[in-house]
Design a protein around this motif. Sequence first.
Motif, PDB file in Angstrom:
ATOM      1  N   ASP A 115      55.195  40.552  26.444  1.00  0.00           N
ATOM      2  CA  ASP A 115      54.696  39.183  26.567  1.00  0.00           C
ATOM      3  C   ASP A 115      53.181  39.211  26.371  1.00  0.00           C
TER       4      ASP A 115
ATOM      5  N   LEU B 172      46.619  38.824  27.547  1.00  0.00           N
ATOM      6  CA  LEU B 172      45.587  37.795  27.434  1.00  0.00           C
ATOM      7  C   LEU B 172      45.134  37.303  28.808  1.00  0.00           C
ATOM      8  N   ASN B 173      46.049  37.200  29.760  1.00  0.00           N
ATOM      9  CA  ASN B 173      45.665  36.794  31.118  1.00  0.00           C
ATOM     10  C   ASN B 173      44.855  37.884  31.818  1.00  0.00           C
TER      11      ASN B 173
ATOM     12  N   GLY C 147      47.157  39.902  21.797  1.00  0.00           N
ATOM     13  CA  GLY C 147      47.868  40.235  23.025  1.00  0.00           C
ATOM     14  C   GLY C 147      48.922  41.315  22.832  1.00  0.00           C
TER      15      GLY C 147
ATOM     16  N   THR D  67      42.960  32.416  34.003  1.00  0.00           N
ATOM     17  CA  THR D  67      44.250  32.796  34.598  1.00  0.00           C
ATOM     18  C   THR D  67      44.376  34.310  34.728  1.00  0.00           C
TER      19      THR D  67
ATOM     20  N   ALA E 275      51.019  37.084  26.741  1.00  0.00           N
ATOM     21  CA  ALA E 275      50.283  36.365  27.790  1.00  0.00           C
ATOM     22  C   ALA E 275      49.849  37.321  28.903  1.00  0.00           C
ATOM     23  N   LYS E 276      50.614  38.384  29.140  1.00  0.00           N
ATOM     24  CA  LYS E 276      50.259  39.380  30.166  1.00  0.00           C
ATOM     25  C   LYS E 276      48.907  40.005  29.833  1.00  0.00           C
TER      26      LYS E 276
END
Length: 141
Positions: free
Chosen positions: A24, A29-30, A99, A37, A26-27
Amino acid sequence: MRILLGFASGLIFGLGLLLAGMSDPAKVLNFLDLFGTFDPSLAFVMGGAALTTFVGYRLVWRRERPFVLSDFQIPGRRDIDAELVVGAALFGIGWGIGGFCPGPAWTALPLMTPGILVFLPSMLAGMAIALWAKAFRAARA
């Protein structure tokens, strides 16, 4: 035997990436979004990987030789050249923007998300361009 062990290693690696959520983007990028975030869990994944590698190498070096090869194949180069620096920078920039890094990109392919459908062909094109550039420089030398 070597192919079977390679397959098993890849399967374990891929499952680890999936369980850690590394497929993922987003993991990642966060984790990089310090003032938004922020998700510190990637640091634990990296710490676990470093610890596993540390222990694994200590166990492997006790052996006289690997399971399926006649000797250990240790890289001999220790210098830092422009090729290494540029490659590392491109890897980091691509990882930060997309990401993904290569392993999680392949594990995310079955999801067929738009991000992976752009990232994976771009990564492969970049690898092909790098090989072409290296061959071109070698031919000119």
